[in-house]
Design a protein around this motif. Sequence first.
Motif, short mmCIF file in Angstrom:
data_model
loop_
_atom_site.label_atom_id
_atom_site.label_comp_id
_atom_site.label_asym_id
_atom_site.label_seq_id
_atom_site.Cartn_x
_atom_site.Cartn_y
_atom_site.Cartn_z
N ALA A 31 48.16 -13.79 72.85
CA ALA A 31 47.70 -12.86 73.88
C ALA A 31 47.70 -11.43 73.38
O ALA A 31 46.91 -10.60 73.85
N ASN A 80 44.40 -14.08 80.39
CA ASN A 80 45.56 -14.70 81.02
C ASN A 80 45.16 -15.43 82.30
O ASN A 80 45.67 -16.52 82.59
N SER A 122 51.03 -11.64 82.94
CA SER A 122 50.06 -10.74 82.31
C SER A 122 50.58 -9.30 82.25
O SER A 122 50.30 -8.58 81.28
#
Length: 267
Positions: A31, A80, A122
Amino acid sequence: MAILHYWRAMWGIIGRELWRFLRQRGRFISALVRPLVWLFIFAAGFRAALGLAIEPPYETYILYEVYITPGLIGMIQLFNGMQSSLSMVYDREMGSMRILLVSPLPRWFLLLSKLIAGTAVSIVQVYVFLGIAWLYDIRPPLEGYLWVLPALVLSGMMLGALGLLLSSFIKQLENFAGVMNFVIFPMFFMSTALYPLWKIKESSELLHTLAQYNPFSQAVELIRFALYEQYNEYALIYTASAFAVFMLIAVLGYNPSKGMMVRKGGG
């Protein structure tokens, strides 16, 4: 007792999502790698080619990497949200959500709890990214790190609701690749994440119109203004309205008597 049951269910879903996130270090690293590659490599390559005029919320000329930082924050939340929708497809077929969706608790509450959990994950990713960007000399006002929190909550909820909506249409995990190609990438590239609207307008009026009404664009602008301690009313209303619409359709999609779950043979 009813309130206690709701409370336990919500924190059970949130706690499970956070625990899963902490255990899946690869998910956390991936991520961050994606936006950092754009920040360190893409932005450096386009710094000289893309000059940016002074426009709100900036009060002076800025480097290109400063401009795309809010867009990369939006990228983290967008991917996400799609990751959460992917896990929702799995959980709905074989995981915990398969059981929860047939529990006495309302489906809207279960979906909202899942959405809150995904948004919390997130936000953790975003603040780690902002910390790395700070080391790279991208330093908005210190108060901006607090101002941006409500914007991150709303944008994360909106993009997560979009993911939930999509998950109600996705029957198999294999179909998720199509979502990447037809939803995520168009939303990201056809937005103000990488270039301002006036730049897009110089190239194409059609793309300018599409980018202007892209919910992801407004989420990015909400984050951009909040990061520099400014309030963007239009972006706030647009993002909140998009969240309400996406969430309503997602709840209907997961309704076994009205939504897409009927065509799939149940939840």
